[in-house]
Design a protein around this motif. Structure first.
Motif, PDB file in Angstrom:
ATOM      1  N   VAL A   1       0.849  -1.195   0.000  1.00 25.26           N
ATOM      2  CA  VAL A   1       0.000   0.000   0.000  1.00 25.26           C
ATOM      3  C   VAL A   1       0.882   1.242   0.000  1.00 25.26           C
ATOM      4  CG1 VAL A   1      -1.668   1.352   1.359  1.00 25.26           C
ATOM      5  CG2 VAL A   1      -1.911  -1.144   1.166  1.00 25.26           C
ATOM      6  N   ARG A   2       0.640   2.117  -0.968  1.00 28.04           N
ATOM      7  CA  ARG A   2       1.310   3.407  -0.926  1.00 28.04           C
ATOM      8  C   ARG A   2       0.497   4.345  -0.038  1.00 28.04           C
ATOM      9  NH1 ARG A   2       2.514   7.864  -5.750  1.00 28.04           N
ATOM     10  NH2 ARG A   2       3.644   9.313  -4.377  1.00 28.04           N
ATOM     11  N   HIS A   3       1.172   5.218   0.673  1.00 33.47           N
ATOM     12  CA  HIS A   3       0.482   6.193   1.521  1.00 33.47           C
ATOM     13  C   HIS A   3      -0.441   7.082   0.693  1.00 33.47           C
ATOM     14  CE1 HIS A   3       2.930   9.532   0.017  1.00 33.47           C
ATOM     15  NE2 HIS A   3       3.966   8.706   0.090  1.00 33.47           N
ATOM     16  N   GLY A   4      -1.422   7.707   1.356  1.00 38.14           N
ATOM     17  CA  GLY A   4      -2.310   8.648   0.685  1.00 38.14           C
ATOM     18  C   GLY A   4      -1.581   9.921   0.268  1.00 38.14           C
ATOM     19  N   ARG A   5      -2.277  10.732  -0.476  1.00 36.23           N
ATOM     20  CA  ARG A   5      -1.665  11.933  -1.046  1.00 36.23           C
ATOM     21  C   ARG A   5      -1.263  12.941   0.030  1.00 36.23           C
ATOM     22  NH1 ARG A   5      -4.581  16.371  -4.922  1.00 36.23           N
ATOM     23  NH2 ARG A   5      -4.951  17.293  -2.875  1.00 36.23           N
ATOM     24  N   THR A   6      -0.173  13.653  -0.234  1.00 37.39           N
ATOM     25  CA  THR A   6       0.292  14.745   0.616  1.00 37.39           C
ATOM     26  C   THR A   6       0.313  16.032  -0.200  1.00 37.39           C
ATOM     27  OG1 THR A   6       2.633  14.526   0.041  1.00 37.39           O
ATOM     28  CG2 THR A   6       1.813  13.117   1.831  1.00 37.39           C
ATOM     29  N   ALA A   7       0.497  17.149   0.484  1.00 40.16           N
ATOM     30  CA  ALA A   7       0.609  18.421  -0.233  1.00 40.16           C
ATOM     31  C   ALA A   7       1.823  18.408  -1.148  1.00 40.16           C
ATOM     32  CB  ALA A   7       0.695  19.580   0.757  1.00 40.16           C
ATOM     33  N   ALA A   8       2.893  17.729  -0.746  1.00 42.81           N
ATOM     34  CA  ALA A   8       4.082  17.633  -1.594  1.00 42.81           C
ATOM     35  C   ALA A   8       3.767  16.888  -2.884  1.00 42.81           C
ATOM     36  CB  ALA A   8       5.208  16.931  -0.833  1.00 42.81           C
ATOM     37  N   ASN A   9       2.995  15.785  -2.782  1.00 42.55           N
ATOM     38  CA  ASN A   9       2.568  15.081  -3.992  1.00 42.55           C
ATOM     39  C   ASN A   9       1.775  16.005  -4.904  1.00 42.55           C
ATOM     40  OD1 ASN A   9       1.790  12.220  -1.936  1.00 42.55           O
ATOM     41  ND2 ASN A   9       3.660  12.555  -3.118  1.00 42.55           N
ATOM     42  N   ALA A  10       0.852  16.739  -4.313  1.00 36.67           N
ATOM     43  CA  ALA A  10      -0.056  17.574  -5.095  1.00 36.67           C
ATOM     44  C   ALA A  10       0.657  18.742  -5.776  1.00 36.67           C
ATOM     45  CB  ALA A  10      -1.175  18.103  -4.199  1.00 36.67           C
ATOM     46  N   THR A  11       1.733  19.221  -5.177  1.00 37.46           N
ATOM     47  CA  THR A  11       2.424  20.391  -5.724  1.00 37.46           C
ATOM     48  C   THR A  11       3.708  20.025  -6.464  1.00 37.46           C
ATOM     49  OG1 THR A  11       3.552  20.736  -3.596  1.00 37.46           O
ATOM     50  CG2 THR A  11       1.480  21.930  -3.967  1.00 37.46           C
ATOM     51  N   GLY A  12       4.018  18.725  -6.563  1.00 40.53           N
ATOM     52  CA  GLY A  12       5.174  18.306  -7.336  1.00 40.53           C
ATOM     53  C   GLY A  12       6.499  18.565  -6.658  1.00 40.53           C
TER      54      GLY A  12
ATOM     55  N   ASP B   1       0.143   4.678  -7.629  1.00 39.69           N
ATOM     56  CA  ASP B   1      -0.517   5.923  -7.233  1.00 39.69           C
ATOM     57  C   ASP B   1      -0.714   5.992  -5.714  1.00 39.69           C
ATOM     58  OD1 ASP B   1      -0.886   7.035  -9.811  1.00 39.69           O
ATOM     59  OD2 ASP B   1      -2.579   5.694 -10.169  1.00 39.69           O
ATOM     60  N   PRO B   2      -0.953   7.194  -5.172  1.00 42.13           N
ATOM     61  CA  PRO B   2      -1.249   7.312  -3.746  1.00 42.13           C
ATOM     62  C   PRO B   2      -2.447   6.454  -3.344  1.00 42.13           C
ATOM     63  CG  PRO B   2      -0.763   9.469  -4.655  1.00 42.13           C
ATOM     64  CD  PRO B   2      -0.848   8.521  -5.820  1.00 42.13           C
ATOM     65  N   ALA B   3      -2.322   5.782  -2.201  1.00 44.60           N
ATOM     66  CA  ALA B   3      -3.369   4.932  -1.618  1.00 44.60           C
ATOM     67  C   ALA B   3      -3.730   3.742  -2.503  1.00 44.60           C
ATOM     68  CB  ALA B   3      -4.609   5.738  -1.272  1.00 44.60           C
ATOM     69  N   SER B   4      -2.835   3.373  -3.411  1.00 40.49           N
ATOM     70  CA  SER B   4      -3.089   2.196  -4.241  1.00 40.49           C
ATOM     71  C   SER B   4      -2.658   0.925  -3.514  1.00 40.49           C
ATOM     72  CB  SER B   4      -2.340   2.304  -5.569  1.00 40.49           C
ATOM     73  OG  SER B   4      -0.937   2.299  -5.368  1.00 40.49           O
ATOM     74  N   VAL B   5      -3.211  -0.204  -3.989  1.00 40.12           N
ATOM     75  CA  VAL B   5      -2.871  -1.518  -3.463  1.00 40.12           C
ATOM     76  C   VAL B   5      -2.282  -2.356  -4.592  1.00 40.12           C
ATOM     77  CG1 VAL B   5      -3.721  -3.631  -2.359  1.00 40.12           C
ATOM     78  CG2 VAL B   5      -4.781  -1.435  -1.838  1.00 40.12           C
ATOM     79  N   SER B   6      -1.140  -2.955  -4.334  1.00 39.31           N
ATOM     80  CA  SER B   6      -0.570  -3.948  -5.237  1.00 39.31           C
ATOM     81  C   SER B   6      -0.393  -5.232  -4.427  1.00 39.31           C
ATOM     82  CB  SER B   6       0.778  -3.480  -5.802  1.00 39.31           C
ATOM     83  OG  SER B   6       0.607  -2.295  -6.570  1.00 39.31           O
ATOM     84  N   VAL B   7      -0.648  -6.365  -5.059  1.00 36.47           N
ATOM     85  CA  VAL B   7      -0.724  -7.626  -4.326  1.00 36.47           C
ATOM     86  C   VAL B   7       0.301  -8.611  -4.876  1.00 36.47           C
ATOM     87  CG1 VAL B   7      -2.222  -9.524  -3.619  1.00 36.47           C
ATOM     88  CG2 VAL B   7      -3.185  -7.232  -3.932  1.00 36.47           C
ATOM     89  N   VAL B   8       1.094  -9.185  -3.970  1.00 34.97           N
ATOM     90  CA  VAL B   8       2.127 -10.160  -4.338  1.00 34.97           C
ATOM     91  C   VAL B   8       2.020 -11.363  -3.414  1.00 34.97           C
ATOM     92  CG1 VAL B   8       4.609 -10.591  -4.569  1.00 34.97           C
ATOM     93  CG2 VAL B   8       3.691  -8.332  -5.128  1.00 34.97           C
ATOM     94  N   ARG B   9       2.212 -12.546  -3.986  1.00 36.11           N
ATOM     95  CA  ARG B   9       2.344 -13.757  -3.177  1.00 36.11           C
ATOM     96  C   ARG B   9       3.701 -14.378  -3.493  1.00 36.11           C
ATOM     97  NH1 ARG B   9      -3.236 -15.190  -4.971  1.00 36.11           N
ATOM     98  NH2 ARG B   9      -4.640 -14.285  -3.432  1.00 36.11           N
TER      99      ARG B   9
ATOM    100  N   VAL C   1      -0.414 -10.471  -8.227  1.00 33.04           N
ATOM    101  CA  VAL C   1      -1.849 -10.696  -8.355  1.00 33.04           C
ATOM    102  C   VAL C   1      -2.566  -9.476  -8.916  1.00 33.04           C
ATOM    103  CG1 VAL C   1      -3.947 -11.330  -7.077  1.00 33.04           C
ATOM    104  CG2 VAL C   1      -1.743 -12.339  -6.459  1.00 33.04           C
ATOM    105  N   ARG C   2      -2.133  -8.291  -8.491  1.00 29.45           N
ATOM    106  CA  ARG C   2      -2.682  -7.047  -9.044  1.00 29.45           C
ATOM    107  C   ARG C   2      -1.715  -5.915  -8.741  1.00 29.45           C
ATOM    108  NH1 ARG C   2      -8.400  -6.071  -6.256  1.00 29.45           N
ATOM    109  NH2 ARG C   2      -8.517  -8.333  -6.419  1.00 29.45           N
ATOM    110  N   THR C   3      -1.822  -4.845  -9.513  1.00 27.18           N
ATOM    111  CA  THR C   3      -0.967  -3.673  -9.294  1.00 27.18           C
ATOM    112  C   THR C   3      -1.797  -2.401  -9.371  1.00 27.18           C
ATOM    113  OG1 THR C   3      -0.391  -3.434 -11.643  1.00 27.18           O
ATOM    114  CG2 THR C   3       1.048  -4.825 -10.307  1.00 27.18           C
ATOM    115  N   ASN C   4      -1.391  -1.412  -8.584  1.00 25.40           N
ATOM    116  CA  ASN C   4      -1.942  -0.048  -8.643  1.00 25.40           C
ATOM    117  C   ASN C   4      -3.465  -0.038  -8.613  1.00 25.40           C
ATOM    118  OD1 ASN C   4      -1.339   2.742  -8.705  1.00 25.40           O
ATOM    119  ND2 ASN C   4      -1.926   2.846 -10.870  1.00 25.40           N
TER     120      ASN C   4
END
Length: 238
Positions: free
Chosen positions: A7-18, A185-193, A202-205
């Motif tokens: 899981v990537r963390h959710g968006r921050t102001a730094a993400n939003a402003t580049g 992407d922020p708050a995305s889930v990628s799955v690995v076994r 199993v899935r990405t982003n």
């Protein structure tokens, strides 16, 4: 073979402003990031989690805590949060805190984009070292989760974009130089076994799909041994 949710963390102001936040202290989730983390927590509410491990930075810890605040039962409560320094964001050295549009004019930018395995950030870390430490962490925690909770366990590692991309590149059998092809992407889930022979991606982003398929199947008296073989013809799903 346990199921690992990256899981990537959710968006921050730094993400939003580049801005390349890196390990800058005090970078918190913004309003959108908090909403993303809460929405992901609801999507995972019905999935039992054996462990939740997070990078110790504020934005990853906040995302992990949001996931732990929803779901669980009296028989299977949510686990305690574990902080793992090896899941930390890359140390970008002197690039930390600078706008990405400014960094794109640096000569080293082309190396980061086209030859990441040779990228050593000025005064900071190499992407090779990032991948090595992150892989060591997820492999060790995965083995521990299996030993303590069994092969059907589901666990979460909350980390950062480049860190997760490096782990996924390895799981996909890609050279690190291909990791920029992976989107996280922020708050995305990628799955690995992980299995003894190979990882299965199993899935990405995933930022909005149904996660109910991650619920472990009901235990049976007799179970087929965990296999490293891939399904031929695509398989029928879990």
């Amino acid at each position: 073979m346990p199921t690992l949710l990256l899981v990537r963390h959710g968006r921050t102001a730094a993400n939003a402003t580049g801005v390349l936040a890196g390990r800058t202290p005090g970078v918190e989730l913004d309003e959108s990031g908090r909403a993303q983390a809460a929405a992901l927590a609801e999507r995972l509410a019905g999935v039992p989690l054996a462990a939740v491990v997070a990078s110790p930075l504020e934005r990853t810890v906040a995302t992990a805590r949001a996931l732990l605040a929803v779901g669980g039962t009296s028989r299977r409560p949510r686990p305690a949060l574990e902080e793992e320094p090896r899941l930390l964001e890359c140390d970008y050295g002197s690039w930390t805190g600078r706008p990405l549009k400014e960094l794109a004019r640096e000569p080293h930018w082309a190396v980061v984009q086209g030859h990441p395995s040779a990228a050593q950030f000025p005064g900071g870390e190499s992407l090779r070292d990032v991948q090595a430490r992150a892989l060591a962490a997820v492999r060790e925690h995965d083995a521990r989760v299996q030993a303590e909770h069994g092969a059907d366990a589901v666990w979460v590692a909350v980390s950062h974009g480049d860190v997760i991309k490096a782990v996924l590149a390895d799981a996909l059998g890609q050279h690190l130089d291909s990791f920029q092809r992976v989107v996280v992407d922020p708050a995305s889930v990628s799955v690995v076994r992980y299995t003894p022979l190979r990882p299965f991606v199993v899935r990405t982003n995933d930022t909005g799909g149904d996660l109910s398929g991650l619920v472990p199947p009901a235990r049976r008296r007799r179970r087929r041994a965990t296999s490293s073989d891939a399904d031929v013809g695509g398989g029928a799903g879990r």
